[in-house]
Design an enzyme around this catalytic site. Structure first.
Site, mmCIF file in Angstrom:
data_model
loop_
_atom_site.group_PDB
_atom_site.id
_atom_site.type_symbol
_atom_site.label_atom_id
_atom_site.label_comp_id
_atom_site.label_asym_id
_atom_site.label_seq_id
_atom_site.Cartn_x
_atom_site.Cartn_y
_atom_site.Cartn_z
ATOM 1 N N GLY B 45 -2.617 3.115 33.828
ATOM 2 C CA GLY B 45 -2.294 3.650 32.514
ATOM 3 C C GLY B 45 -1.296 2.823 31.728
ATOM 4 C CB CYS B 254 -31.528 16.282 25.061
ATOM 5 S SG CYS B 254 -32.461 14.815 24.582
ATOM 6 C CB CYS B 257 -34.718 14.277 28.328
ATOM 7 S SG CYS B 257 -32.944 14.529 28.180
ATOM 8 C CB CYS B 285 -32.421 10.334 26.951
ATOM 9 S SG CYS B 285 -33.373 11.512 26.011
#
Lengths: 258, 308
Positions: B45, B254, B257, B285
């Site tokens: 970080g 979606c 799909c 997808c």
């Protein structure tokens, strides 16, 4: 006084190259008292305040705080994180220009709540409650909690800055010309407010001002500075009514009375 | 030293520019970037400054990500590049071709096949596994920048772990919108030490960064910063007790799909207000559509094949 002070300053000096900022200043501040530092422009008042408040590093001297029991903390040798924590919790610093002391891009509520969040408050509702409470205490309408500081008048900005500093319940607040740049009636209201807050909260304050009227109204004790040195100090009334040092006499004599 | 072209495992994609060093950057630069990367991995970080180079594309197009990728890529790697989750957008295609050309690596659109994934905006929906490296292109590495303009001050705040200001930002969000409205570049706390900007990924992907088995590297070219989240590192999204962190939710699955629980893009289909929501991760997808096709014959919902 048998009581111990909460701030003990000894021999604080700061020079800018060959020019003296302040030299060899001693000062004790007791819990709940207001001390005024007066003097003309360039007399080292603000330099002293900046040293005490951690904005400037003094060249010599000692600044010790005692906030709990007999535990004296030497401010100048504290680690930076402890110092900054102290500045956010036990100490406050009200600047002359509220724009220097406020975050202008966030709302009044966030300005007041910042100190709480800085020490770990993570509950939005409670932060907001505290902000509302403090806005009311400094006589700002709670309905303006979501306004930006720039939408406030100068006097309100200054009061907001005070609320922002007091929200963490500090024991000692430094104020650099808190009434500078405000018109007379607004000044009077602010002074009233400051006096009441200091009484209610048992707050100690060191107020830098060039205005002897402000000093007389707010401060129990007073310190007169000239050329970076303390020329005279004592009870405010005593000092103003019976000044000993020629410079204090000059100051007291040059107050305008309408 | 062996000729880089000989190390290429896929002969179809040989290095065609012998005038360039392997993976475009010279070896000294790669060394410098790797040093920064090692430090970044050692201090999760923390933003490590590095001497970002001029790259053959403008700032904002992924110069930081490309330098990181160039420094860790080897001939045995398989590279996938995504932009907003898609493998077929200009930036993704160009960067993939760039590395196929200068590093001679195999490229893929399959998340599972890739060893190295450079991304802008998304973490793939397919869970990452150990050994994979995810490289983020970062425009603004400093999460505190919009609140505190001074670099000296933000560095000090990171050093002292002073992150109250971040809560001020969230407070402002709740005050103005009634909820934490930050929906991308949502600040995270890494291993309870440094607050980090997860680059402009939607906050939907923040939970995927938490204890991810893959190594996550972040490169900001213009701002000259590199930071990292090593595998299995804790990544916590900041929030309030009474306004907890939550990810976006979508009403519809979606349209191509049928997946739900994935991040969707809105696609405008005509000028009559018609629109559809489809997976932003095109690879995920396409694989779901292919799998449905295998198991249920040639079912093609809503003419989805046409868009592929």
């Amino acid at each position: 006084m048998t009581e111990q002070p909460i701030l003990r300053v000894r021999g604080v000096s700061k020079s800018y190259g060959r020019r003296i900022g302040c030299a060899d200043v001693d000062l004790d501040v007791y819990a709940g008292e207001v001390v005024a530092v007066v003097g003309e422009s360039g007399s080292g008042k603000t330099t002293l305040l900046n040293c005490l408040g951690g904005n400037l590093e003094p060249d010599a001297g000692s600044i010790a705080y005692r906030f709990t029991g007999d535990d004296w903390q030497e401010f100048l040798t504290l680690s930076e994180s402890r110092r900054r924590l102290l500045m956010r919790t036990e100490l406050g610093f009200v600047r002359q220009n509220p724009r220097d002391g406020l975050r202008l891009r966030v709302t009044a509520g966030a300005n007041v709540g910042e100190r709480l969040m800085a020490v770990g408050a993570r509950h939005y509702g409670r932060i907001r409650e505290a902000a509302v409470e403090w806005l009311e205490r400094v006589e700002i309408d709670a309905g303006r909690i979501d306004d930006f500081p720039l939408a406030f008048s100068g006097g309100m900005q200054q009061r907001l800055q005070i609320a922002r500093n007091l929200v963490s319940g500090p024991k000692l607040v430094y104020m650099d010309e808190p009434t500078g740049g405000l018109d007379v009636s607004v000044q009077a209201r602010l002074l009233d407010l400051l006096r009441r807050l200091a009484d209610d909260l048992g707050l100690a304050a060191v107020i830098v001002t060039h205005d002897l009227g402000v000093a007389r109204l707010l401060a129990e004790r007073m310190m007169v500075m000239r050329g970076g040195r303390v020329v005279e100090s004592g009870l405010t009334d005593q000092l103003l009514d019976d000044p000993q040092h020629p410079y204090t006499q000059l100051l007291a004599a040059s107050v305008l009375t309408p | 030293m062996t000729n880089p072209a000989e190390r290429v495992t896929n002969p179809a994609e040989r290095v065609t520019n012998p005038g360039y060093n392997y993976a475009y950057l010279d070896e000294q630069t790669k060394r410098m970037v790797r040093r920064a990367l090692l430090k970044a991995v050692a201090v999760p970080g923390y933003q490590v400054p590095f001497a970002s180079r001029e790259m053959p594309l403008p700032y904002g197009w992924g110069t930081g990500g490309i330098q990181v990728t160039a420094s860790v890529i080897g001939p045995d790697d398989t590279l996938k590049v995504i932009d907003q989750g898609a493998d077929d957008t200009t930036n993704a295609v160009s960067i993939r071709q760039f590395f196929a050309r200068v590093a001679g690596v195999r490229t893929t659109e399959r998340t599972a096949e890739a060893t190295l994934i450079q991304t802008r905006h998304r973490v793939p929906e397919t869970p990452l596994r150990e050994g994979q490296i995810l490289v983020y292109q970062v425009p603004l590495p400093e999460p505190l920048r919009k609140l505190e303009p001074r670099e000296t001050e933000t560095r000090r705040m990171h050093a002292l772990s002073e992150y109250g200001l971040m809560s001020v930002k969230l407070y402002e969000d709740v005050t103005r919108h009634g909820r934490i409205a930050t929906s991308y570049d949502y600040p995270v706390m890494v291993e309870e030490r440094y607050v980090m900007a997860p680059s402009p990924t939607p906050k939907f992907d923040n939970p995927k960064m938490h204890r991810s088995p893959a190594l996550q590297l972040f490169g900001a070219g213009r701002e000259k910063r590199i930071y990292a989240v090593p595998p299995y590192t804790r990544v916590r999204s900041l929030d309030f007790d009474d306004y907890p962190f939550e990810v976006q939710e979508f009403d519809t699955p979606c349209a191509l799909c049928g997946s739900s629980g994935v991040y969707l893009d809105e696609i405008i289909t005509d000028d009559q207000g018609g629109k559809m929501f489809v997976c932003s991760d095109t690879d995920f997808c396409a694989q779901r559509v292919a799998a449905a096709g295998d198991s249920q014959g040639a079912r093609d919902p809503q003419g989805a094949g046409g868009l592929q």
